[in-house]
Write a protein that holds these residues in place. Sequence first.
Motif, PDB file in Angstrom:
ATOM      1  N   ASP A 149       6.463   2.297  -3.760  1.00 51.07           N
ATOM      2  CA  ASP A 149       5.069   1.870  -3.733  1.00 51.07           C
ATOM      3  C   ASP A 149       4.500   2.025  -5.138  1.00 51.07           C
ATOM      4  O   ASP A 149       4.237   3.135  -5.596  1.00 51.07           O
ATOM      5  N   GLU A 188       4.033   6.485  13.556  1.00 48.15           N
ATOM      6  CA  GLU A 188       4.975   5.836  12.644  1.00 48.15           C
ATOM      7  C   GLU A 188       5.444   4.494  13.192  1.00 48.15           C
ATOM      8  O   GLU A 188       5.977   4.416  14.294  1.00 48.15           O
ATOM      9  N   VAL A 222      -0.472   3.950   5.916  1.00 47.08           N
ATOM     10  CA  VAL A 222      -0.140   4.950   4.904  1.00 47.08           C
ATOM     11  C   VAL A 222       0.700   4.293   3.812  1.00 47.08           C
ATOM     12  O   VAL A 222       1.708   3.660   4.086  1.00 47.08           O
TER      13      VAL A 222
HETATM   14  C1  G1P Z   1       7.549   5.390   4.706  1.00 42.29           C
HETATM   15  C2  G1P Z   1       6.732   6.191   5.728  1.00 42.29           C
HETATM   16  C3  G1P Z   1       5.591   5.335   6.282  1.00 42.29           C
HETATM   17  C4  G1P Z   1       4.748   4.804   5.135  1.00 42.29           C
HETATM   18  C5  G1P Z   1       5.623   4.054   4.127  1.00 42.29           C
HETATM   19  C6  G1P Z   1       4.824   3.656   2.908  1.00 42.29           C
HETATM   20  O1  G1P Z   1       8.225   4.368   5.394  1.00 42.29           O
HETATM   21  O2  G1P Z   1       7.596   6.618   6.764  1.00 42.29           O
HETATM   22  O3  G1P Z   1       4.797   6.098   7.139  1.00 42.29           O
HETATM   23  O4  G1P Z   1       3.736   3.963   5.640  1.00 42.29           O
HETATM   24  O5  G1P Z   1       6.727   4.865   3.682  1.00 42.29           O
HETATM   25  O6  G1P Z   1       5.571   2.855   2.035  1.00 42.29           O
HETATM   26  P1  G1P Z   1       9.478   3.601   4.725  1.00 42.29           P
HETATM   27  O7  G1P Z   1       8.901   2.560   3.812  1.00 42.29           O
HETATM   28  O8  G1P Z   1      10.273   4.616   3.990  1.00 42.29           O
HETATM   29  O9  G1P Z   1      10.213   2.988   5.865  1.00 42.29           O
END
Ligand code: G1P
Length: 292
Positions: free
Chosen positions: A135, A192, A205
Amino acid sequence: IGMRIRKAVFPVGGMGTRFLPATKALPKEMLPIVDKPLIQYAGEEAAAAGMEEFIFVTGRGKTAIEDHFDHSYELEDLLSSRDKTDELAALRAAIPDAGQVAYTRQQEPLGLGHAVWCARNLVGNEPFAVLLADDLIQSKTPCLQQMADAAAETGGNMVAVMDVPREHTGRYGILDVGQDDGHLAEVRGLVEKPDPAQAPSTLSVIGRYILMPEVFDYLGRKEKGAGGEIQLTDAMAKMIGEQPFHGLRFEGTRFDCGDKLGFLQATIAFGLDRDDLRDGLSTYLSEITAAG
Ligand code: G1P
Protein backbone atom coordinates in the motif's frame (compact mmCIF):
# COMPACT_ATOMS: atom_id res chain seq x y z
CA ILE A 1 -2.57 11.18 25.94
CA GLY A 2 0.77 11.78 24.25
CA MET A 3 1.84 8.21 23.61
CA ARG A 4 5.04 7.88 21.72
CA ILE A 5 5.45 5.31 18.97
CA ARG A 6 9.03 4.38 18.15
CA LYS A 7 8.93 1.01 16.46
CA ALA A 8 7.70 0.07 13.01
CA VAL A 9 7.03 -3.48 11.87
CA PHE A 10 7.17 -4.34 8.17
CA PRO A 11 5.67 -7.74 7.31
CA VAL A 12 7.59 -8.67 4.17
CA GLY A 13 7.30 -12.43 4.16
CA GLY A 14 4.51 -12.67 1.58
CA MET A 15 5.04 -14.71 -1.56
CA GLY A 16 3.77 -12.10 -4.02
CA THR A 17 1.72 -14.58 -6.03
CA ARG A 18 -0.31 -11.78 -7.62
CA PHE A 19 2.82 -10.54 -9.37
CA LEU A 20 4.38 -13.67 -10.84
CA PRO A 21 6.66 -14.23 -12.63
CA ALA A 22 8.31 -10.95 -11.54
CA THR A 23 8.28 -12.07 -7.91
CA LYS A 24 9.63 -15.56 -8.42
CA ALA A 25 13.21 -14.63 -7.49
CA LEU A 26 12.60 -11.01 -6.43
CA PRO A 27 10.77 -10.07 -3.22
CA LYS A 28 7.61 -8.15 -4.19
CA GLU A 29 8.67 -5.41 -1.78
CA MET A 30 11.70 -4.80 -4.03
CA LEU A 31 9.55 -3.92 -7.05
CA PRO A 32 10.41 -0.33 -7.94
CA ILE A 33 8.08 2.60 -8.42
CA VAL A 34 10.16 4.83 -10.73
CA ASP A 35 13.56 4.11 -9.16
CA LYS A 36 12.89 3.19 -5.56
CA PRO A 37 11.70 -0.15 -4.20
CA LEU A 38 8.35 -0.27 -2.41
CA ILE A 39 10.01 -1.19 0.87
CA GLN A 40 12.12 1.96 0.78
CA TYR A 41 9.03 4.13 0.40
CA ALA A 42 7.56 2.40 3.46
CA GLY A 43 10.79 2.81 5.43
CA GLU A 44 11.00 6.50 4.54
CA GLU A 45 7.39 7.04 5.57
CA ALA A 46 8.09 5.40 8.93
CA ALA A 47 11.26 7.44 9.45
CA ALA A 48 9.40 10.64 8.54
CA ALA A 49 6.82 9.78 11.21
CA GLY A 50 9.57 9.56 13.83
CA MET A 51 10.11 5.80 13.97
CA GLU A 52 13.49 4.85 15.39
CA GLU A 53 13.46 1.07 15.10
CA PHE A 54 12.60 -0.86 11.98
CA ILE A 55 11.58 -4.48 12.36
CA PHE A 56 11.28 -6.56 9.21
CA VAL A 57 9.42 -9.85 9.36
CA THR A 58 10.95 -11.61 6.39
CA GLY A 59 10.94 -15.12 5.01
CA ARG A 60 12.96 -17.35 2.76
CA GLY A 61 14.12 -15.68 -0.44
CA LYS A 62 13.95 -12.18 0.99
CA THR A 63 17.63 -11.41 1.59
CA ALA A 64 17.57 -8.73 -1.13
CA ILE A 65 15.69 -6.56 1.39
CA GLU A 66 18.49 -6.86 3.95
CA ASP A 67 21.09 -6.14 1.28
CA HIS A 68 19.13 -3.09 0.20
CA PHE A 69 19.41 -1.50 3.65
CA ASP A 70 23.13 -2.26 3.95
CA HIS A 71 26.25 -0.82 2.37
CA SER A 72 27.37 -2.08 -1.00
CA TYR A 73 31.07 -1.38 -0.86
CA GLU A 74 31.79 -2.21 -4.50
CA LEU A 75 29.03 0.11 -5.66
CA GLU A 76 29.96 2.93 -3.29
CA ASP A 77 33.60 2.60 -4.28
CA LEU A 78 32.70 2.76 -7.95
CA LEU A 79 30.49 5.83 -7.52
CA SER A 80 33.09 7.68 -5.48
CA SER A 81 35.89 6.87 -7.95
CA ARG A 82 33.70 8.36 -10.69
CA ASP A 83 32.81 11.42 -8.62
CA LYS A 84 29.10 10.57 -8.64
CA THR A 85 28.60 12.32 -5.33
CA ASP A 86 24.83 12.84 -5.55
CA GLU A 87 24.16 9.20 -6.32
CA LEU A 88 26.50 8.16 -3.53
CA ALA A 89 24.84 10.47 -1.01
CA ALA A 90 21.40 9.19 -1.98
CA LEU A 91 22.48 5.57 -1.53
CA ARG A 92 24.01 6.24 1.86
CA ALA A 93 21.06 8.29 3.09
CA ALA A 94 18.81 5.26 2.62
CA ILE A 95 20.85 3.13 5.03
CA PRO A 96 19.58 3.13 8.61
CA ASP A 97 22.01 3.60 11.48
CA ALA A 98 23.71 0.52 12.85
CA GLY A 99 21.41 -1.32 15.23
CA GLN A 100 18.27 0.48 14.08
CA VAL A 101 17.10 -2.45 11.98
CA ALA A 102 16.14 -5.96 13.01
CA TYR A 103 15.11 -8.92 10.90
CA THR A 104 13.19 -11.94 11.98
CA ARG A 105 11.80 -14.70 9.83
CA GLN A 106 8.25 -15.87 9.58
CA GLN A 107 9.07 -19.51 8.88
CA GLU A 108 5.66 -20.44 7.51
CA PRO A 109 3.13 -18.26 5.65
CA LEU A 110 0.37 -18.47 8.27
CA GLY A 111 -1.10 -15.03 7.67
CA LEU A 112 -0.57 -11.34 8.38
CA GLY A 113 -1.53 -11.73 12.03
CA HIS A 114 1.07 -14.42 12.48
CA ALA A 115 3.69 -12.26 10.74
CA VAL A 116 3.03 -9.42 13.18
CA TRP A 117 3.11 -11.86 16.12
CA CYS A 118 6.61 -12.93 14.99
CA ALA A 119 7.77 -9.41 15.97
CA ARG A 120 6.44 -9.62 19.56
CA ASN A 121 9.80 -9.96 21.31
CA LEU A 122 11.39 -7.24 19.22
CA VAL A 123 8.50 -4.85 19.90
CA GLY A 124 8.04 -5.62 23.57
CA ASN A 125 5.44 -3.90 25.69
CA GLU A 126 4.90 -0.64 23.85
CA PRO A 127 2.68 0.73 21.08
CA PHE A 128 4.01 0.19 17.57
CA ALA A 129 3.25 0.79 13.91
CA VAL A 130 2.73 -1.72 11.11
CA LEU A 131 3.25 -0.74 7.48
CA LEU A 132 2.36 -2.91 4.49
CA ALA A 133 4.68 -1.86 1.67
CA ASP A 134 2.16 -2.93 -1.01
CA ASP A 135 0.00 0.00 0.00
CA LEU A 136 1.84 3.04 -1.30
CA ILE A 137 0.40 6.39 -0.29
CA GLN A 138 1.12 9.67 -2.01
CA SER A 139 0.36 12.54 0.35
CA LYS A 140 1.63 15.86 1.63
CA THR A 141 1.96 14.61 5.19
CA PRO A 142 3.09 10.98 5.38
CA CYS A 143 0.10 8.78 6.23
CA LEU A 144 1.72 7.31 9.33
CA GLN A 145 2.45 10.81 10.61
CA GLN A 146 -1.21 11.73 10.16
CA MET A 147 -2.11 8.66 12.18
CA ALA A 148 0.45 9.29 14.92
CA ASP A 149 -0.90 12.85 15.28
CA ALA A 150 -4.48 11.59 15.54
CA ALA A 151 -3.55 8.73 17.89
CA ALA A 152 -1.82 11.17 20.21
CA GLU A 153 -5.32 12.57 20.81
CA THR A 154 -7.40 9.39 20.83
CA GLY A 155 -5.01 6.78 22.24
CA GLY A 156 -5.61 3.13 21.47
CA ASN A 157 -5.53 1.31 18.16
CA MET A 158 -5.76 3.14 14.86
CA VAL A 159 -6.00 1.99 11.26
CA ALA A 160 -5.84 3.99 8.04
CA VAL A 161 -9.14 3.73 6.18
CA MET A 162 -10.75 4.67 2.89
CA ASP A 163 -14.01 3.93 1.16
CA VAL A 164 -13.84 1.35 -1.62
CA PRO A 165 -16.46 0.24 -4.16
CA ARG A 166 -18.80 -2.26 -2.48
CA GLU A 167 -17.81 -5.00 -4.93
CA HIS A 168 -14.26 -4.83 -3.50
CA THR A 169 -15.04 -5.43 0.20
CA GLY A 170 -13.79 -9.02 -0.20
CA ARG A 171 -10.25 -7.69 -0.55
CA TYR A 172 -10.05 -5.77 2.74
CA GLY A 173 -10.65 -5.58 6.43
CA ILE A 174 -13.99 -3.71 6.70
CA LEU A 175 -15.17 -1.48 9.53
CA ASP A 176 -18.47 -1.48 11.32
CA VAL A 177 -18.56 2.23 12.06
CA GLY A 178 -19.75 3.84 15.28
CA GLN A 179 -19.39 7.57 15.86
CA ASP A 180 -17.99 9.25 12.79
CA ASP A 181 -16.97 12.86 12.25
CA GLY A 182 -15.92 12.30 8.65
CA HIS A 183 -12.27 12.25 9.62
CA LEU A 184 -12.07 9.79 12.50
CA ALA A 185 -14.44 6.84 12.55
CA GLU A 186 -14.91 4.90 15.75
CA VAL A 187 -14.45 1.18 15.08
CA ARG A 188 -17.43 -0.74 16.47
CA GLY A 189 -16.65 -3.93 14.60
CA LEU A 190 -14.12 -5.22 12.13
CA VAL A 191 -14.41 -8.10 9.68
CA GLU A 192 -11.83 -9.53 7.30
CA LYS A 193 -12.72 -9.73 3.61
CA PRO A 194 -16.53 -9.94 3.85
CA ASP A 195 -18.71 -10.59 0.80
CA PRO A 196 -20.19 -7.32 -0.50
CA ALA A 197 -23.67 -8.39 0.66
CA GLN A 198 -22.49 -8.97 4.23
CA ALA A 199 -20.06 -6.06 4.55
CA PRO A 200 -21.06 -3.72 7.42
CA SER A 201 -19.78 -0.72 5.41
CA THR A 202 -17.40 0.06 2.57
CA LEU A 203 -14.83 1.67 4.85
CA SER A 204 -11.70 -0.42 4.37
CA VAL A 205 -8.46 -0.90 6.23
CA ILE A 206 -5.41 0.23 4.27
CA GLY A 207 -2.01 -1.15 5.29
CA ARG A 208 -1.10 1.28 8.09
CA TYR A 209 -1.72 0.42 11.73
CA ILE A 210 -0.92 1.81 15.13
CA LEU A 211 -1.36 -1.00 17.63
CA MET A 212 -1.27 -1.45 21.36
CA PRO A 213 0.97 -4.32 22.50
CA GLU A 214 -2.03 -6.24 23.91
CA VAL A 215 -2.69 -7.29 20.31
CA PHE A 216 0.07 -9.87 20.74
CA ASP A 217 -1.97 -11.67 23.41
CA TYR A 218 -4.79 -12.19 20.92
CA LEU A 219 -2.46 -13.05 18.05
CA GLY A 220 -0.81 -15.62 20.33
CA ARG A 221 -4.04 -17.63 20.41
CA LYS A 222 -3.34 -18.42 16.73
CA GLU A 223 -7.00 -18.66 15.82
CA LYS A 224 -7.55 -19.05 12.09
CA GLY A 225 -9.86 -16.69 10.27
CA ALA A 226 -10.64 -15.76 6.67
CA GLY A 227 -8.77 -17.93 4.17
CA GLY A 228 -7.60 -20.23 6.98
CA GLU A 229 -5.01 -17.60 7.97
CA ILE A 230 -4.21 -15.99 11.32
CA GLN A 231 -5.64 -12.54 10.68
CA LEU A 232 -4.51 -9.26 12.23
CA THR A 233 -8.06 -8.02 11.70
CA ASP A 234 -9.49 -10.70 14.03
CA ALA A 235 -7.02 -9.89 16.84
CA MET A 236 -7.80 -6.17 16.55
CA ALA A 237 -11.53 -6.91 16.55
CA LYS A 238 -11.15 -8.67 19.92
CA MET A 239 -9.71 -5.49 21.41
CA ILE A 240 -12.82 -3.44 20.64
CA GLY A 241 -14.29 -2.13 23.87
CA GLU A 242 -11.07 -2.66 25.82
CA GLN A 243 -9.41 0.43 24.47
CA PRO A 244 -10.14 3.20 21.97
CA PHE A 245 -10.07 2.12 18.33
CA HIS A 246 -10.41 4.47 15.37
CA GLY A 247 -10.12 4.50 11.62
CA LEU A 248 -8.47 7.57 10.16
CA ARG A 249 -9.55 8.77 6.72
CA PHE A 250 -6.09 9.89 5.70
CA GLU A 251 -5.33 12.67 3.26
CA GLY A 252 -3.63 11.31 0.15
CA THR A 253 -3.92 8.81 -2.68
CA ARG A 254 -3.36 5.14 -2.04
CA PHE A 255 -2.06 2.74 -4.65
CA ASP A 256 -2.38 -1.03 -4.29
CA CYS A 257 1.02 -1.93 -5.70
CA GLY A 258 0.42 -5.65 -5.18
CA ASP A 259 -2.07 -5.34 -8.02
CA LYS A 260 -0.86 -4.86 -11.60
CA LEU A 261 -3.15 -1.95 -12.44
CA GLY A 262 -2.44 -0.24 -9.13
CA PHE A 263 1.26 -0.68 -9.71
CA LEU A 264 1.07 0.95 -13.15
CA GLN A 265 -1.02 3.81 -11.77
CA ALA A 266 1.54 4.39 -9.01
CA THR A 267 4.36 4.41 -11.54
CA ILE A 268 2.59 7.11 -13.54
CA ALA A 269 1.54 9.19 -10.51
CA PHE A 270 4.99 9.11 -8.91
CA GLY A 271 6.62 9.70 -12.31
CA LEU A 272 4.48 12.79 -12.89
CA ASP A 273 5.53 14.02 -9.44
CA ARG A 274 9.20 14.00 -10.45
CA ASP A 275 10.79 17.12 -11.90
CA ASP A 276 13.12 15.08 -14.09
CA LEU A 277 10.32 12.96 -15.61
CA ARG A 278 7.14 15.06 -15.58
CA ASP A 279 7.49 16.68 -19.00
CA GLY A 280 8.59 13.60 -20.89
CA LEU A 281 6.00 11.39 -19.26
CA SER A 282 3.06 13.74 -19.68
CA THR A 283 3.94 14.33 -23.33
CA TYR A 284 4.03 10.59 -23.87
CA LEU A 285 0.75 10.06 -22.03
CA SER A 286 -1.07 12.66 -24.10
CA GLU A 287 0.39 11.22 -27.31
CA ILE A 288 -0.78 7.68 -26.62
CA THR A 289 -4.17 8.70 -25.24
CA ALA A 290 -4.84 10.97 -28.26
CA ALA A 291 -3.83 8.16 -30.63
CA GLY A 292 -6.03 5.65 -28.73
C1 G1P B 1 -4.35 -7.16 4.43
C2 G1P B 1 -5.30 -7.15 5.63
C3 G1P B 1 -6.60 -6.43 5.27
C4 G1P B 1 -6.27 -5.03 4.76
C5 G1P B 1 -5.28 -5.10 3.59
C6 G1P B 1 -4.84 -3.71 3.18
O1 G1P B 1 -4.90 -7.98 3.43
O2 G1P B 1 -5.56 -8.49 6.01
O3 G1P B 1 -7.42 -6.34 6.39
O4 G1P B 1 -7.46 -4.38 4.37
O5 G1P B 1 -4.11 -5.85 3.94
O6 G1P B 1 -4.04 -3.75 2.03
P1 G1P B 1 -4.01 -8.55 2.21
O7 G1P B 1 -3.91 -7.44 1.21
O8 G1P B 1 -2.68 -8.91 2.78
O9 G1P B 1 -4.76 -9.71 1.68
